[in-house]
Design an enzyme around this catalytic site. Structure first.
Site, PDB file in Angstrom:
ATOM      1  N   ARG A  39       0.861  -1.196   0.000  1.00  0.00           N
ATOM      2  CA  ARG A  39       0.000   0.000   0.000  1.00  0.00           C
ATOM      3  C   ARG A  39       0.892   1.239   0.000  1.00  0.00           C
ATOM      4  O   ARG A  39       2.103   1.151   0.166  1.00  0.00           O
ATOM      5  CB  ARG A  39      -1.034  -0.010   1.144  1.00  0.00           C
ATOM      6  CG  ARG A  39      -0.636  -0.559   2.465  1.00  0.00           C
ATOM      7  CD  ARG A  39       0.403   0.188   3.235  1.00  0.00           C
ATOM      8  NE  ARG A  39       0.100   1.592   3.374  1.00  0.00           N
ATOM      9  CZ  ARG A  39       0.986   2.521   3.647  1.00  0.00           C
ATOM     10  NH1 ARG A  39       2.275   2.196   3.834  1.00  0.00           N
ATOM     11  NH2 ARG A  39       0.656   3.789   3.751  1.00  0.00           N
ATOM     12  N   GLY A  40       0.215   2.409  -0.188  1.00  0.00           N
ATOM     13  CA  GLY A  40       0.987   3.650  -0.341  1.00  0.00           C
ATOM     14  C   GLY A  40       1.128   3.923  -1.836  1.00  0.00           C
ATOM     15  O   GLY A  40       1.504   3.026  -2.599  1.00  0.00           O
ATOM     16  N   ALA A  41       0.819   5.169  -2.248  1.00  0.00           N
ATOM     17  CA  ALA A  41       0.681   5.448  -3.683  1.00  0.00           C
ATOM     18  C   ALA A  41       1.909   5.056  -4.529  1.00  0.00           C
ATOM     19  O   ALA A  41       1.767   4.299  -5.503  1.00  0.00           O
ATOM     20  CB  ALA A  41       0.337   6.930  -3.863  1.00  0.00           C
ATOM     21  N   ARG A  61      -6.863  -0.459  -7.288  1.00  0.00           N
ATOM     22  CA  ARG A  61      -7.261   0.579  -6.314  1.00  0.00           C
ATOM     23  C   ARG A  61      -7.493   1.887  -7.076  1.00  0.00           C
ATOM     24  O   ARG A  61      -6.731   2.196  -7.997  1.00  0.00           O
ATOM     25  CB  ARG A  61      -6.203   0.768  -5.204  1.00  0.00           C
ATOM     26  CG  ARG A  61      -6.247  -0.353  -4.160  1.00  0.00           C
ATOM     27  CD  ARG A  61      -5.417  -0.033  -2.933  1.00  0.00           C
ATOM     28  NE  ARG A  61      -6.137   0.789  -1.974  1.00  0.00           N
ATOM     29  CZ  ARG A  61      -5.565   1.315  -0.888  1.00  0.00           C
ATOM     30  NH1 ARG A  61      -4.289   1.118  -0.642  1.00  0.00           N
ATOM     31  NH2 ARG A  61      -6.273   2.038  -0.050  1.00  0.00           N
ATOM     32  N   GLN A 118      -2.303   2.674   9.899  1.00  0.00           N
ATOM     33  CA  GLN A 118      -0.990   2.821   9.216  1.00  0.00           C
ATOM     34  C   GLN A 118       0.013   3.556  10.107  1.00  0.00           C
ATOM     35  O   GLN A 118       1.208   3.264  10.060  1.00  0.00           O
ATOM     36  CB  GLN A 118      -1.164   3.616   7.902  1.00  0.00           C
ATOM     37  CG  GLN A 118      -1.782   2.854   6.755  1.00  0.00           C
ATOM     38  CD  GLN A 118      -3.297   2.974   6.720  1.00  0.00           C
ATOM     39  OE1 GLN A 118      -3.930   3.237   7.745  1.00  0.00           O
ATOM     40  NE2 GLN A 118      -3.897   2.762   5.572  1.00  0.00           N
ATOM     41  N   ASP A 166      -2.054  10.803  -2.299  1.00  0.00           N
ATOM     42  CA  ASP A 166      -2.398   9.742  -3.259  1.00  0.00           C
ATOM     43  C   ASP A 166      -2.674  10.305  -4.638  1.00  0.00           C
ATOM     44  O   ASP A 166      -2.483   9.642  -5.648  1.00  0.00           O
ATOM     45  CB  ASP A 166      -3.607   8.950  -2.771  1.00  0.00           C
ATOM     46  CG  ASP A 166      -3.145   7.895  -1.802  1.00  0.00           C
ATOM     47  OD1 ASP A 166      -2.849   8.251  -0.659  1.00  0.00           O
ATOM     48  OD2 ASP A 166      -3.012   6.728  -2.226  1.00  0.00           O
ATOM     49  N   ASN A 171      -5.639  12.388   0.162  1.00  0.00           N
ATOM     50  CA  ASN A 171      -4.721  11.576   0.974  1.00  0.00           C
ATOM     51  C   ASN A 171      -5.550  10.830   2.016  1.00  0.00           C
ATOM     52  O   ASN A 171      -6.785  10.945   2.070  1.00  0.00           O
ATOM     53  CB  ASN A 171      -3.656  12.465   1.630  1.00  0.00           C
ATOM     54  CG  ASN A 171      -2.558  11.643   2.282  1.00  0.00           C
ATOM     55  OD1 ASN A 171      -2.016  10.723   1.661  1.00  0.00           O
ATOM     56  ND2 ASN A 171      -2.225  11.924   3.522  1.00  0.00           N
ATOM     57  N   LYS A 172      -4.882  10.066   2.822  1.00  0.00           N
ATOM     58  CA  LYS A 172      -5.531   9.194   3.804  1.00  0.00           C
ATOM     59  C   LYS A 172      -6.594   9.930   4.617  1.00  0.00           C
ATOM     60  O   LYS A 172      -6.381  11.069   5.041  1.00  0.00           O
ATOM     61  CB  LYS A 172      -4.433   8.606   4.713  1.00  0.00           C
ATOM     62  CG  LYS A 172      -4.886   7.687   5.814  1.00  0.00           C
ATOM     63  CD  LYS A 172      -5.753   6.551   5.338  1.00  0.00           C
ATOM     64  CE  LYS A 172      -5.168   5.732   4.214  1.00  0.00           C
ATOM     65  NZ  LYS A 172      -6.166   4.827   3.566  1.00  0.00           N
TER      66      LYS A 172
HETATM   67  O1  MRU Z   1      -4.610   3.195   2.033  1.00  0.00           O
HETATM   68  P1  MRU Z   1      -3.130   3.426   1.954  1.00  0.00           P
HETATM   69  O2  MRU Z   1      -2.381   2.944   3.131  1.00  0.00           O
HETATM   70  O3  MRU Z   1      -2.562   2.944   0.623  1.00  0.00           O
HETATM   71  O4  MRU Z   1      -2.994   5.017   1.934  1.00  0.00           O
HETATM   72  C1  MRU Z   1      -1.718   5.578   1.870  1.00  0.00           C
HETATM   73  C2  MRU Z   1      -1.713   7.052   1.999  1.00  0.00           C
HETATM   74  O5  MRU Z   1      -2.734   7.698   2.094  1.00  0.00           O
HETATM   75  C3  MRU Z   1      -0.378   7.733   1.919  1.00  0.00           C
HETATM   76  O6  MRU Z   1      -0.360   8.905   2.682  1.00  0.00           O
HETATM   77  C4  MRU Z   1      -0.088   8.109   0.443  1.00  0.00           C
HETATM   78  O7  MRU Z   1      -0.288   7.016  -0.382  1.00  0.00           O
HETATM   79  C5  MRU Z   1       1.269   8.639   0.269  1.00  0.00           C
HETATM   80  S1  MRU Z   1       2.491   7.403   0.448  1.00  0.00           S
HETATM   81  C6  MRU Z   1       3.981   8.101   0.091  1.00  0.00           C
END
Ligand code: MRU
Length: 343
Positions: A51-53, A94, A196, A237, A247-248
């Site tokens: 996970r994470g963009a 996703r 997270q 994201d 973002n999250k």
């Molecule tokens: O649902 P996730 O854990 O994939 O969400 C991740 C985030 O929101 C991060 O802040 C974002 O992807 C940036 S990661 C460098």
């Protein structure tokens, strides 16, 4: 302290296989799962093993390499169609992180141009996307640390670290670079419901010997009212062309609280996270995940109890002090000054 080589790596490519550190099992178990087929990687993205963009984009790029390995042969005329079908499946894994579409587009464009040796060339491109992300994050770290200067304390949200990227991290990249320059006080919000912050961020920092303090999401306002912090630093994201940021979930609330408390708000992200096709953030698809991820297990069969579970939110550009990318910093982002990142 040299933190350029972080202790944790979410993604590895070894012996023509993709290894993903299963983030669902952290911090209790460090377990790398091995992948040889693209649809399995699509599942790993969907179920958040990775996970994470940026990490999602890099994993998808390697998945295309796996797909070419599987289907390419001089006797299979249909190999490119078969790979393209798997690219579509990866692209649907996703919805919010634009790095996924960005990386897959690069892979697809390369596939259209490659005349010979597709396995070697496409694998090399996936490795380059991975390596470029690490370099971009190190640059973001340094630029972000320049912006912050001498900080009394920072708060981060979610995990935008090595675990969410090719390495070093975006928001955590800025924090790593700032720690090298003397930053001492780091708070991490737990990030409900998937945790997270609690499971990944404080653990990742500890692997590099960096101390941090966990807060519950609901403590953020009280933290800002009573404790010494001057910056909130998050990842992204997807960033629209006017600087609106998805973002999250919880990021938007923090930005509003920051404005009220006169605390500065930084978004750290590579330019691969900018969606130049969207003029504003209102069209960014916001992923909603299942009620099961939010509801206590005992409620999941009770038809009277539901859950609303958006996992990203949209922070308007006018709440953001600075967007820090590898191509430069945009202060007070808007449609005009964001264009400086387009070259
Ligand atoms: O649902 P996730 O854990 O994939 O969400 C991740 C985030 O929101 C991060 O802040 C974002 O992807 C940036 S990661 C460098």
């Amino acid at each position: 302290m040299n933190l350029n080589n972080t202790a944790v790596a979410a993604i590895k490519w070894e012996d023509n296989k993709l290894l993903l550190l299963d983030q669902r099992e952290l911090p209790n178990t460090v377990n790398y799962r091995s992948y040889t087929q693209a649809p399995e990687v699509a599942k790993a993205i969907k179920n958040m093993c990775v996970r994470g963009a940026p990490a999602i984009g890099i994993s998808a790029a390697y998945a295309v390499a796996l797909s070419v390995q599987q289907y390419y042969s001089s006797t299979n005329e249909n190999w490119l169609q078969q790979v393209n079908l798997e690219i579509q499946e990866l692209n649907a894994s996703r919805p919010t992180a634009v790095n996924l579409t960005w990386a897959l587009k690069l892979m697809q464009q390369a596939l259209e141009q490659i005349k010979d040796n597709p396995i070697a060339k496409i694998t090399a491109l996936a490795k380059k996307i991975h390596a470029d992300d690490i370099v971009a994050n190190q640059t973001i770290g340094e630029l972000g640390a320049n912006v912050i200067g001498e900080s009394i304390g920072v708060l981060t949200h979610c995990n935008a670290g090595a675990l969410a990227t090719g390495g070093y991290g975006t928001a955590l990249g800025v924090i790593r670079s700032s720690v090298q320059r003397g930053l001492k006080t780091i708070y991490a919000a737990e990030t409900r419901p998937w945790l997270q912050g609690a499971r990944l961020t404080v653990w990742e920092l500890a692997q590099d010997n960096i101390s941090s303090t966990l807060i519950s999401d609901s403590s953020a306002a009280e933290l800002m009212r009573t404790q010494a912090i001057d910056w909130i630093i998050v990842g992204a994201d997807r960033i629209a062309a006017n600087g609106d940021v998805a973002n999250k979930i919880g990021t938007y609330s923090l930005a509003i609280l920051a404005k009220f408390h006169q605390i500065k708000f930084m978004v750290a992200a590579p330019t691969s996270t900018i969606d130049w096709n969207l003029n504003t953030g209102s069209k960014i698809p916001i992923e909603h995940r299942t009620a099961q991820e939010l509801l206590p297990a005992c409620y999941t069969k009770n038809k009277l109890i539901n859950a609303w579970n958006p996992v990203f939110d949209l922070t308007p550009a006018n709440l953001i002090t600075a967007i820090v990318t590898e191509k430069g910093v945009v202060f007070n982002p808007n449609s005009n000054n964001m264009k400086t990142l387009q070259c």
